[in-house]
Design a protein around this motif. Structure first.
Motif, PDB file in Angstrom:
ATOM      1  N   GLY A  18       4.261   1.529   8.780  1.00  0.00           N
ATOM      2  CA  GLY A  18       3.038   1.315   7.998  1.00  0.00           C
ATOM      3  C   GLY A  18       3.094   2.001   6.645  1.00  0.00           C
ATOM      4  N   LEU A  19       3.680   3.195   6.592  1.00  0.00           N
ATOM      5  CA  LEU A  19       3.782   3.931   5.332  1.00  0.00           C
ATOM      6  C   LEU A  19       4.692   3.190   4.354  1.00  0.00           C
ATOM      7  CD1 LEU A  19       2.932   6.566   3.877  1.00  0.00           C
ATOM      8  CD2 LEU A  19       5.014   7.589   4.787  1.00  0.00           C
ATOM      9  N   THR A  21       5.265  -0.037   4.327  1.00  0.00           N
ATOM     10  CA  THR A  21       4.505  -1.217   3.898  1.00  0.00           C
ATOM     11  C   THR A  21       3.448  -0.824   2.876  1.00  0.00           C
ATOM     12  OG1 THR A  21       4.913  -2.345   5.983  1.00  0.00           O
ATOM     13  CG2 THR A  21       3.006  -3.093   4.694  1.00  0.00           C
ATOM     14  N   ASP A  22       2.733   0.278   3.120  1.00  0.00           N
ATOM     15  CA  ASP A  22       1.721   0.745   2.165  1.00  0.00           C
ATOM     16  C   ASP A  22       2.339   1.062   0.808  1.00  0.00           C
ATOM     17  OD1 ASP A  22      -0.221   0.462   4.108  1.00  0.00           O
ATOM     18  OD2 ASP A  22      -0.333   2.610   4.567  1.00  0.00           O
ATOM     19  N   TYR A  23       3.560   1.575   0.813  1.00  0.00           N
ATOM     20  CA  TYR A  23       4.285   1.849  -0.432  1.00  0.00           C
ATOM     21  C   TYR A  23       4.458   0.542  -1.229  1.00  0.00           C
ATOM     22  CZ  TYR A  23       8.320   2.455  -3.462  1.00  0.00           C
ATOM     23  OH  TYR A  23       9.168   2.437  -4.540  1.00  0.00           O
ATOM     24  N   VAL A  25       2.862  -2.322  -0.981  1.00  0.00           N
ATOM     25  CA  VAL A  25       1.576  -2.887  -1.392  1.00  0.00           C
ATOM     26  C   VAL A  25       0.992  -2.113  -2.577  1.00  0.00           C
ATOM     27  CG1 VAL A  25      -0.810  -3.310  -0.656  1.00  0.00           C
ATOM     28  CG2 VAL A  25       1.101  -3.910   0.858  1.00  0.00           C
ATOM     29  N   ALA A  26       1.093  -0.795  -2.552  1.00  0.00           N
ATOM     30  CA  ALA A  26       0.557   0.021  -3.654  1.00  0.00           C
ATOM     31  C   ALA A  26       1.262  -0.319  -4.966  1.00  0.00           C
ATOM     32  CB  ALA A  26       0.693   1.508  -3.335  1.00  0.00           C
ATOM     33  N   ASP A  31      -1.867   0.014  -7.463  1.00  0.00           N
ATOM     34  CA  ASP A  31      -2.850   0.983  -6.965  1.00  0.00           C
ATOM     35  C   ASP A  31      -2.203   2.365  -6.980  1.00  0.00           C
ATOM     36  OD1 ASP A  31      -4.736   2.516  -5.654  1.00  0.00           O
ATOM     37  OD2 ASP A  31      -5.076   1.050  -4.049  1.00  0.00           O
ATOM     38  N   ALA A  34      -3.469   5.107  -4.545  1.00  0.00           N
ATOM     39  CA  ALA A  34      -2.931   4.905  -3.200  1.00  0.00           C
ATOM     40  C   ALA A  34      -1.463   5.332  -3.157  1.00  0.00           C
ATOM     41  CB  ALA A  34      -3.078   3.447  -2.770  1.00  0.00           C
ATOM     42  N   TYR A  35      -0.703   5.005  -4.201  1.00  0.00           N
ATOM     43  CA  TYR A  35       0.710   5.401  -4.285  1.00  0.00           C
ATOM     44  C   TYR A  35       0.824   6.921  -4.198  1.00  0.00           C
ATOM     45  CZ  TYR A  35       5.446   5.697  -6.309  1.00  0.00           C
ATOM     46  OH  TYR A  35       6.776   5.957  -6.537  1.00  0.00           O
ATOM     47  N   LEU A  38       0.489   8.520  -0.749  1.00  0.00           N
ATOM     48  CA  LEU A  38       1.556   8.296   0.222  1.00  0.00           C
ATOM     49  C   LEU A  38       2.570   9.430   0.249  1.00  0.00           C
ATOM     50  CD1 LEU A  38       2.254   4.542  -0.594  1.00  0.00           C
ATOM     51  CD2 LEU A  38       0.889   5.453   1.296  1.00  0.00           C
ATOM     52  N   ARG A 138       4.108  11.358   5.439  1.00  0.00           N
ATOM     53  CA  ARG A 138       4.078  11.231   3.987  1.00  0.00           C
ATOM     54  C   ARG A 138       5.511  11.153   3.467  1.00  0.00           C
ATOM     55  NH1 ARG A 138      -0.288  10.047   5.109  1.00  0.00           N
ATOM     56  NH2 ARG A 138      -2.245  10.950   4.417  1.00  0.00           N
TER      57      ARG A 138
END
Length: 161
Positions: A18-19, A21-23, A25-26, A31, A34-35, A38, A138
């Motif tokens: 998930g982390l 993927t969040d990277y 997307v940010a 964003d 958000a970056y 992380l 993180r």
């Protein structure tokens, strides 16, 4: 391994995935808050192989925010994720390493809103270093290893005659 340890490992793999993927997307969404969120406090990123910089999160966010203005459309695809867990020596925190391939199509900003602007595509491999914190997993470091890129013909050097 006990079932409890196996379940904890599966949950950690989901969190690490998930982390990552969040990277993506940010960065794709620009964003930058958000970056920043992380990364661990000592987090760093290295984009030098892709023509960028290496630095702490604030330095990298400044560079990314400016650089990504050239590409209003971005879509990181991060695949082939290889996750390895470890224990920090003389520390209670867990660590993880992720090696993952990427392909990143982007579109240059165009005068017509971008629909006919040329595309830029690059690919390579990420090396993510993660640490478990009180706030969850993180990023401690991100290293981009760009392996190839395809630029529009108009940006390429003319063929030798």
């Amino acid at each position: 391994m006990t079932q409890r340890v196996e379940l904890a490992t599966v949950l950690d793999r989901f969190a690490v995935d998930g982390l990552v993927t969040d990277y993506a997307v940010a960065v794709d969404d620009g964003d930058w808050e958000a970056y920043r969120g992380l990364f661990a406090p000592d987090g760093r990123a290295d984009y030098r192989s892709a023509g960028g910089i290496e630095g702490d999160v604030d330095q990298v966010v400044g560079w990314l925010a400016e650089s990504m203005e050239l590409f209003p459309m971005r879509q990181h695809l991060i695949v082939n994720r290889r996750v390895r867990f470890g224990i920090l020596e003389q520390d209670t925190g867990d660590t993880a390493r992720v090696q993952a391939d990427y392909i990143n199509p982007m579109r240059f900003a165009g005068h017509d809103g971008g629909s006919t602007a040329p595309d830029f595509v690059c690919g390579g491999r990420y090396a993510f270093g993660l640490v478990r914190t009180d706030d969850g997993w993180r990023l401690r470091h991100v290293i981009v290893q760009e392996k190839w890129r395809r630029t529009p013909r108009t940006l390429q050097q003319p063929a030798a005659t």
